[in-house]
Write a protein that holds these residues in place. Sequence first.
Motif: not given
Lengths: 554, 554
Positions: A8-11, A13-16, A84-91, A269-277
């Motif tokens: 999760d990429y915030g304004t 910092s980033v969190r895993a 760990v079977v997958g990664i999701g990213v939001d920003t 697999p890496i999921a499609i990135g989405e907006m954090d919210v």
Amino acid sequence: MKFSLGIDYGTNSVRALIVRCSDGAELGSCTVGYPSGKEGVLLDPKDPHLARQHPGDYLKSLEKCVVGALAEAAKTRGFRAEAVVGIGVDTTGSSPIPVDASNRAIGMLPKWRKNLNAQCWLWKDHTSWREAARITELAAQHRPHFIAKCGNTYSSEWFWSKIWHCLKTDRAAFGAAHSWVELSDWIPSVLAGVGDPADVRRGICAAGHKALFCDEWGGLPDKEFLAMLDPKLAALRDRLYADAHDANGSAGALCPAWAKRLGLPTGIPIAIGEMDVHYGALGSGIAEGTLVKVIGTSTCDCAVVPVTKNVADIPGICGIVKGAILPGFYGIEAGQSAVGDIFKWWIETVCGGDAGVYGRLEKEVAAELPGRSGLLALDWNNGNRTILVNPMLTGLVLGTTLQTTRAEIYRALIEATAFGARAIIERIEEYGVPVKRVVCAGGIAEKSPMLMQIYADVTGRTMQVAGSSQACALGAAVSASVLAGEHRDFPSAQRAMTSVKPLQYRPRPAARKTYDKLYALYMTLHDAFGGVNKAADLSGTMRDLIEIRQSQTR
Amino acid sequence: MKFSLGIDYGTNSVRALIVRCSDGAELGSCTVGYPSGKEGVLLDPKDPHLARQHPGDYLKSLEKCVVGALAEAAKTRGFRAEAVVGIGVDTTGSSPIPVDASNRAIGMLPKWRKNLNAQCWLWKDHTSWREAARITELAAQHRPHFIAKCGNTYSSEWFWSKIWHCLKTDRAAFGAAHSWVELSDWIPSVLAGVGDPADVRRGICAAGHKALFCDEWGGLPDKEFLAMLDPKLAALRDRLYADAHDANGSAGALCPAWAKRLGLPTGIPIAIGEMDVHYGALGSGIAEGTLVKVIGTSTCDCAVVPVTKNVADIPGICGIVKGAILPGFYGIEAGQSAVGDIFKWWIETVCGGDAGVYGRLEKEVAAELPGRSGLLALDWNNGNRTILVNPMLTGLVLGTTLQTTRAEIYRALIEATAFGARAIIERIEEYGVPVKRVVCAGGIAEKSPMLMQIYADVTGRTMQVAGSSQACALGAAVSASVLAGEHRDFPSAQRAMTSVKPLQYRPRPAARKTYDKLYALYMTLHDAFGGVNKAADLSGTMRDLIEIRQSQTR
């Protein structure tokens, strides 16, 4: 046991977050701030509208936080990084990054390292307000459908405004960019080792209203329209993208280089990135009839309506995009440009208090009565995103006397954000999107019972708090779990992996009554300064506030 | 060599000043704070409108400060206390004191010591705003001439509002008062040993518009009118006074008891007491064409017009009284309810800074450009005294962003008071009272070149500063000198005893231009919230401020 990783990429910092797919248990998390600028944000003292970020920060901090989260998870019996079977990213977003033909962020190249225009244009950058106004104007005249789904106003926070502003003010930086990629698409593409911007898998969530992408009109805005802005933007269209995907899609597979840096299995697999919210809404249990508010530096409000139903265009609501939050639903997004940022501004920048002051003020503010201070504020220190969709609005505090305290102004600012929240709920419901329950996520919702009670009293709705304090990262991990095949669809993954806290905040009738009066005055100021009412009668506003104050004093 | 003593009762302290009659040289001065309440003011945490003072404080502090001033003067060769030939007194006002039949302040009697309503009702007490509105209403209907000379609005700061409020809310305290005496009349009467309120010599300066006294209508308001308020107020009229005097008159001679306490000759004349600002205007060289601004916690603006000329009633100007400032002239008084008080509120109450912060901010604020902060404020934290004459108005700060600093808000508040000052000058001139030069007096005028430059830039007038930093006390001493026969009249006494400082502040054309734009926006807000314009278009206000900010940034 299988696990997924949410990033999760915030304004600032980033969190895993490492999550167990079966039940959503959070085994490890780690947050790392961005090293550059002021708390990770590159500022220009001469222009309060400017906010940029160094793309290199995203990668440095990513490695640290994933390694940290894995180390923490390793303390739990049965956890193995190999599982760990997958990664999701939001920003955050819209935060577009200029990239070269190899998908490298040009802000990371030595030549451009110091140029603010070559960096990531952070969501809250408002330098391009003139361009936004012009795009709104041109769209209203030539392509009204482009902006009908984003409140009939294109924002200075969005993709085309920012890129056009770069072109107008720094042709060299614009010219150095082969293409532009949203942060939410760029991070997954980097993890997948994508070396050409044409191959970056784009999410509909950022593409939607922010880049004016819609299948109905053939993807991005047509070249004819873009040429009205500038022929160079029409030319850029060919170097952007033709497709955008919802969360059912995949952004790629973890490349060997990043697998090694992060200590994760290659090829997951890496999921499609989405907006954090949006992933935050997923992690908070978004469903039809549920409004999810992610309360942070700014606030985003998310609702969903099945694609089988008809959704009206809602004036002033900045995004209605098919598939943006949940596959199979229209995602409706609204928001307030500054919430936590306003409190931080008041307590730290103006009053010079440290972070400890919030805790000390919490009880003092909670003990006060609504309307007792005689104050009323507008929550527009960073403009108004939803309903007025105008970054050229500013903050206001009214009703000060010689006795007014900093705690009273702090409470008035909190109330102002609550009034703004109420205006959004009322606008959505007015256009047929029911709000049966509200779930709040984000640090403020968790840490401040005082604020949550004020929100309940002002909006007249029961406020629930998301079970996870890392709802965005959790939502990203939920998406990765579905993609990895650990759950058959999003609703069943949400049932297994997300929750709300037992404590709920219910509106108190006496406070509601006072807040109804204050809200009416808030809307009077809102409409007067927001341009809705150009013949406003404010002659009684100050007296009304004094009368409310006196009624609360007796 | 002869000397006179000026005594100046301010809001928080009293000052004594020993002056040489021949040339105005200041040989000794001493300031003593009032011991009770918060910096001498008795407050009610439940009601920000309330401000009282303990009358006993006035006498205790008086003795200390006169003794202190005499001790300092004694260091000058040729000074002898026996050569002090007269005493002048000025005070805040309207600050009425309930007294018993022996002219004792009932607040000093043991039974009433703790009762806030039995104390002096300090000028800035606004608890009686309802009564003021009702007096305005009744006068407009039945005796329009009563309020024509005070801007058609009777103030909650004044005599009848306060006494009526006491009657309505505390009949016991009202009943214990045989009569009511203004502080400016009471101090001279105590020094003269007057033991019956009927024998107290009243000054026209406080009686004038504050008690609605005018020879044209037979002194105080008639009983029929007062009975419309309350029959008890009509009855009180007989226990008040039938005559009021200008500064040519005497309040009595120093009684033996007080001569002993103060160490001064028995029997020396005591000048008629005046409002602090009126004697301040005298001490600053008031004359036809000269506006004197006494800038303190609040601000008073004084002008004079010869009685041989016709003076129109000026809407919103709170007092036009024959003889109130200078014998032989109409005194015109306007003012702002809070000026220094607003700065103190911001820096000390809100920001938690100590008094040292002002000095540190002075340079920072002076270095900024007009309009650069994008802020605009209204100077109404204590209501609006002149033009709107409405205590039910409050402060406003508009244009805040997430970068706004405390120094910028401080400057915006200073500018707001400057805009208020400009509105007064323009109103007076509009009604035919020329303002050829402006002389400022008071600590702020002396200590803050930054503020004086802003005032010059905003008003477009050259600002001069009174030669004495104790202009009010000096004016009182000038009056005492004339009364004692040391000068043949006021103008010649002023020529001999008063001056202005060599340093003047001239308006800078570039700053004026920006301030003209900001002033137009200030007046838009002023008229909208002040009720002058009930169909206000504020839709462009925030954008206009941003555009001014941007033009100052480039």
